[in-house]
Design an enzyme around this catalytic site. Structure first.
Site, PDB file in Angstrom:
ATOM      1  N   HIS A 148       1.634  -4.057   5.999  1.00 18.06           N
ATOM      2  CA  HIS A 148       2.825  -4.800   5.560  1.00 18.06           C
ATOM      3  C   HIS A 148       3.590  -4.015   4.516  1.00 18.06           C
ATOM      4  O   HIS A 148       3.134  -2.970   4.034  1.00 18.06           O
ATOM      5  CB  HIS A 148       2.412  -6.168   5.005  1.00 18.06           C
ATOM      6  CG  HIS A 148       1.692  -6.087   3.694  1.00 18.06           C
ATOM      7  ND1 HIS A 148       0.401  -5.620   3.568  1.00 18.06           N
ATOM      8  CD2 HIS A 148       2.086  -6.391   2.425  1.00 18.06           C
ATOM      9  CE1 HIS A 148       0.030  -5.659   2.302  1.00 18.06           C
ATOM     10  NE2 HIS A 148       1.021  -6.112   1.585  1.00 18.06           N
TER      11      HIS A 148
ATOM     12  N   GLU B 106       3.884  -2.918  -6.151  1.00 19.47           N
ATOM     13  CA  GLU B 106       2.589  -3.623  -6.251  1.00 19.47           C
ATOM     14  C   GLU B 106       1.588  -2.794  -7.039  1.00 19.47           C
ATOM     15  O   GLU B 106       1.282  -1.666  -6.673  1.00 19.47           O
ATOM     16  CB  GLU B 106       2.066  -3.875  -4.831  1.00 19.47           C
ATOM     17  CG  GLU B 106       0.607  -4.287  -4.740  1.00 19.47           C
ATOM     18  CD  GLU B 106       0.158  -4.493  -3.292  1.00 19.47           C
ATOM     19  OE1 GLU B 106       0.920  -5.081  -2.506  1.00 19.47           O
ATOM     20  OE2 GLU B 106      -0.952  -4.053  -2.941  1.00 19.47           O
TER      21      GLU B 106
ATOM     22  N   HIS C  14       6.907  -4.764   1.225  1.00 18.02           N
ATOM     23  CA  HIS C  14       7.703  -5.768   0.499  1.00 18.02           C
ATOM     24  C   HIS C  14       8.661  -5.078  -0.456  1.00 18.02           C
ATOM     25  O   HIS C  14       8.554  -3.879  -0.704  1.00 18.02           O
ATOM     26  CB  HIS C  14       6.809  -6.770  -0.232  1.00 18.02           C
ATOM     27  CG  HIS C  14       5.522  -6.203  -0.755  1.00 18.02           C
ATOM     28  ND1 HIS C  14       5.459  -5.370  -1.849  1.00 18.02           N
ATOM     29  CD2 HIS C  14       4.238  -6.335  -0.311  1.00 18.02           C
ATOM     30  CE1 HIS C  14       4.200  -5.032  -2.065  1.00 18.02           C
ATOM     31  NE2 HIS C  14       3.431  -5.577  -1.147  1.00 18.02           N
TER      32      HIS C  14
ATOM     33  N   ARG D 122      -6.193  -7.004   4.913  1.00 19.20           N
ATOM     34  CA  ARG D 122      -4.865  -7.537   4.616  1.00 19.20           C
ATOM     35  C   ARG D 122      -3.960  -6.713   5.503  1.00 19.20           C
ATOM     36  O   ARG D 122      -3.873  -5.489   5.375  1.00 19.20           O
ATOM     37  CB  ARG D 122      -4.520  -7.368   3.127  1.00 19.20           C
ATOM     38  CG  ARG D 122      -3.054  -7.679   2.770  1.00 19.20           C
ATOM     39  CD  ARG D 122      -2.709  -9.142   3.065  1.00 19.20           C
ATOM     40  NE  ARG D 122      -1.377  -9.502   2.567  1.00 19.20           N
ATOM     41  CZ  ARG D 122      -0.237  -9.369   3.248  1.00 19.20           C
ATOM     42  NH1 ARG D 122      -0.257  -8.838   4.468  1.00 19.20           N
ATOM     43  NH2 ARG D 122       0.909  -9.742   2.721  1.00 19.20           N
TER      44      ARG D 122
ATOM     45  N   HIS E  81       1.711  -0.489   3.688  1.00 19.20           N
ATOM     46  CA  HIS E  81       0.312  -0.227   3.313  1.00 19.20           C
ATOM     47  C   HIS E  81      -0.602  -1.278   3.918  1.00 19.20           C
ATOM     48  O   HIS E  81      -0.131  -2.321   4.396  1.00 19.20           O
ATOM     49  CB  HIS E  81       0.168  -0.190   1.788  1.00 19.20           C
ATOM     50  CG  HIS E  81       0.693  -1.416   1.092  1.00 19.20           C
ATOM     51  ND1 HIS E  81       2.027  -1.580   0.800  1.00 19.20           N
ATOM     52  CD2 HIS E  81       0.071  -2.538   0.642  1.00 19.20           C
ATOM     53  CE1 HIS E  81       2.210  -2.742   0.190  1.00 19.20           C
ATOM     54  NE2 HIS E  81       1.043  -3.352   0.085  1.00 19.20           N
TER      55      HIS E  81
ATOM     56  N   GLU F  92       3.448 -14.124  -1.936  1.00 21.77           N
ATOM     57  CA  GLU F  92       2.548 -13.552  -0.936  1.00 21.77           C
ATOM     58  C   GLU F  92       2.896 -14.071   0.466  1.00 21.77           C
ATOM     59  O   GLU F  92       2.559 -13.450   1.472  1.00 21.77           O
ATOM     60  CB  GLU F  92       1.112 -13.889  -1.348  1.00 21.77           C
ATOM     61  CG  GLU F  92       0.011 -13.405  -0.451  1.00 21.77           C
ATOM     62  CD  GLU F  92      -0.013 -11.902  -0.206  1.00 21.77           C
ATOM     63  OE1 GLU F  92       0.397 -11.134  -1.100  1.00 21.77           O
ATOM     64  OE2 GLU F  92      -0.440 -11.500   0.898  1.00 21.77           O
TER      65      GLU F  92
END
Ligand SMILES: *[C@@H]1O[C@H](CO)[C@@H](O)[C@H](O)[C@H]1NC(C)=O
Ligand SMILES: *[C@@H]1O[C@H](CO)[C@@H](O)[C@H](O)[C@H]1NC(C)=O
Ligand SMILES: *[C@@H]1O[C@H](CO)[C@@H](O)[C@H](O)[C@H]1NC(C)=O
Length: 477
Positions: free
Chosen positions: A174, A180, A176, A171, A219, A241
């Site tokens: 990124h 999380e 946000h 993944r 992360h 997402e």
């Protein structure tokens, strides 16, 4: 708005002013629009008697318990009966001749034939990830699906993502706006992050382990050689997402000269960088020895008391008759400052007792087995929902609920609260440590029963695997 309405009216009146179809187009060959004269009552037009719409009793089966008193609200298993019908508390009743999606009716017997104790209006509390769009990554590297307020409008304080990474897939790096919290569902992954102090974090996690990334902290996640699947819970019901900040997009959306200047390099350096986001993509295998990837700076690693992973798989749960429970909250995992969770197992026939939470909504994820849950909301509404593995449930604070194992295998689910400490009010304990006289004056239950009320939270109450049994006197705690 006015102008829009006006133009809509003009449009409609134009449409309606179109010439009526010719009579000849109303013949037996079919017509696009009906013949004139079909509107409303017409004494010359008699509707023929239609055949019965009742489903004859020899064309369906009732599940055990379906004809029992509707107030008992027994779990009725519609999964195997022939042509299941929404009957509760009788042998006949309102049948369903369709249209219908029988598979949904079988999965949701408490919605299709509710206990008669259900009352009033309760917002939908269930979302199956199976109904979420499953976005696939590049070249078979994995997929992810969302649950947020677009799917489950009541779930305003948390959103979820179910993500799969194939062997060695990433993944993408990124960040946000939401925090999380994650639970590894299967396999193993290497997770890394860097914080504002220039401290870094790198760890390997496996099934049952947890990580937490605070808002804005960049992360990445890379599956180890056997791939992995994990559950993400975000601190905002609107999280998507699709809307994360990505390293590739950051580079692509900044003037190339600025990127080169920022890194004090030439334009050539980035010429092989991808021109589209990677999101989920295949990677090169991570070295088994994690130290080979150690890139710690002078600020050192994130200190243990603020670290981002928790090896929760190594905690043995607290066992009680009927199941087990283990709690992870900021008392032992301080960085996850607003996430308090419980991982619960419930044996067949047993039940997570009637309870509610005092400060937070509950976001629930079903990991194994099947269950039902009734939400009671003040003053007089309740509704029962059925769940199976892969579903999300949501109960707003401080609505009361229970979770009953309605299947033949161990039920496992995760309760997630946005709270500094995992806490609930147990209805058993509430009444058990309230003066007996007070309880008796309210409920007229008698001394013998009052003496059995526990003073300690049971969390789970045992039950009989025969869900049609209604005598629970023998189920001692
Ligand atoms: C990486 O190096 C730092 C500094 O030497 C050390 O504290 C840390 O334990 C190492 N390993 C990881 C996985 O961070
Ligand atoms: C549980 O097992 C019993 C007995 O084998 C069976 O009749 C019943 O349908 C099963 N229930 C579910 C939910 O699978
Ligand atoms: C309920 O079960 C208990 C324990 O098995 C038994 O002693 C009692 O007689 C039962 N009560 C009824 C009403 O069947």
């Amino acid at each position: 708005m006015k102008a829009f309405q006006a133009s809509l009216l003009v449009y409609i009146s134009h449409t309606w002013a179109a010439p009526a179809p010719q009579a000849s187009s109303c013949g037996n060959s079919g017509s696009l629009r009906p013949c004139p004269g079909l509107v409303g009552y017409d004494p010359s037009n008699h509707i023929p008697t239609s055949p019965s719409t009742e489903v004859p009793t020899d064309q369906f089966e009732l599940a055990p318990g379906q004809s029992e008193d509707a107030d008992l609200g027994l779990f009725i298993d519609l999964s195997k009966v022939k042509n299941p019908q929404p009957i509760r508390g009788g042998t006949t009743g309102p049948t369903d001749s369709g249209p219908r999606t029988e598979a949904y009716d079988r999965l949701n017997s408490d919605v299709y034939a509710p206990p008669s104790t259900d009352s009033g209006d309760i917002p939908n509390a269930k979302w199956p990830f199976a109904l979420s769009h499953n976005r696939h990554g590049l070249a078979g590297a994995g997929w992810a699906r969302n649950q947020n307020t677009d799917q489950l409008p009541i779930a305003t304080s948390m959103a979820g993502v179910d993500m799969r990474l194939s062997a060695n897939a990433y993944r993408e790096l990124h960040w946000h706006k939401s925090a999380e919290w994650a639970l590894m569902l299967s396999g193993s992954a290497r997770v890394g992050a860097v914080n504002e102090n220039g401290e870094n974090f790198l760890d390997d996690v496996t099934e049952g382990d947890v990580w937490f990334f605070p808002s804005g902290v960049p992360h990445s996640i890379q599956a180890l050689e056997n791939g992995c699947e994990f559950l993400l819970v975000f601190s905002d019901g609107k999280f998507s997402e699709e809307n994360t900040f990505l390293l590739t997009e950051l580079i692509d959306r900044t003037p190339k000269s600025v990127v080169a200047k920022n890194f004090r390099t030439s334009l050539d350096t980035f010429k092989a960088a991808p021109d589209k986001q990677l999101w989920i993509f295949p990677g090169t295998q991570a070295p088994t020895d994690i130290e080979k990837q150690n890139q710690t700076g002078p600020a050192g690693i994130i200190p243990k008391e603020f670290t981002y992973s928790f090896h929760w798989s190594e905690q043995q749960p607290y066992r009680v008759p009927g199941g087990s429970i283990k709690i992870l909250d900021p008392e032992t995992f301080p960085i996850a400052s607003e996430f308090s969770v419980a991982l619960v197992t419930v044996e067949p026939g047993a039940m997570r007792e009637m309870h509610w939470h005092t400060t937070s909504d509950e976001w629930t994820y079903f990991i194994k087995g099947q269950a039902r849950l009734t939400v009671y909301q003040a003053p007089s509404s309740s509704r029962t929902f059925d769940f199976s593995a892969g579903d999300v449930g949501y109960v707003p604070v401080p609505n009361a609920h229970y979770l009953e194992n309605t299947g033949n295998e161990t039920l496992m689910f995760l309760e997630v609260l946005r709270a500094p400490r995992y806490a609930d009010i147990s209805v058993n304990q509430w009444l058990g440590i309230t003066p007996k006289q007070v309880v008796q004056d309210h409920l007229k239950v008698g001394d013998a029963f009052l003496n059995t009320l526990p003073k300690v939270k049971p969390y789970i109450v045992p039950g009989n695997t025969n869900l049609l049994t209604t005598n629970f006197t023998g189920n001692t705690l």
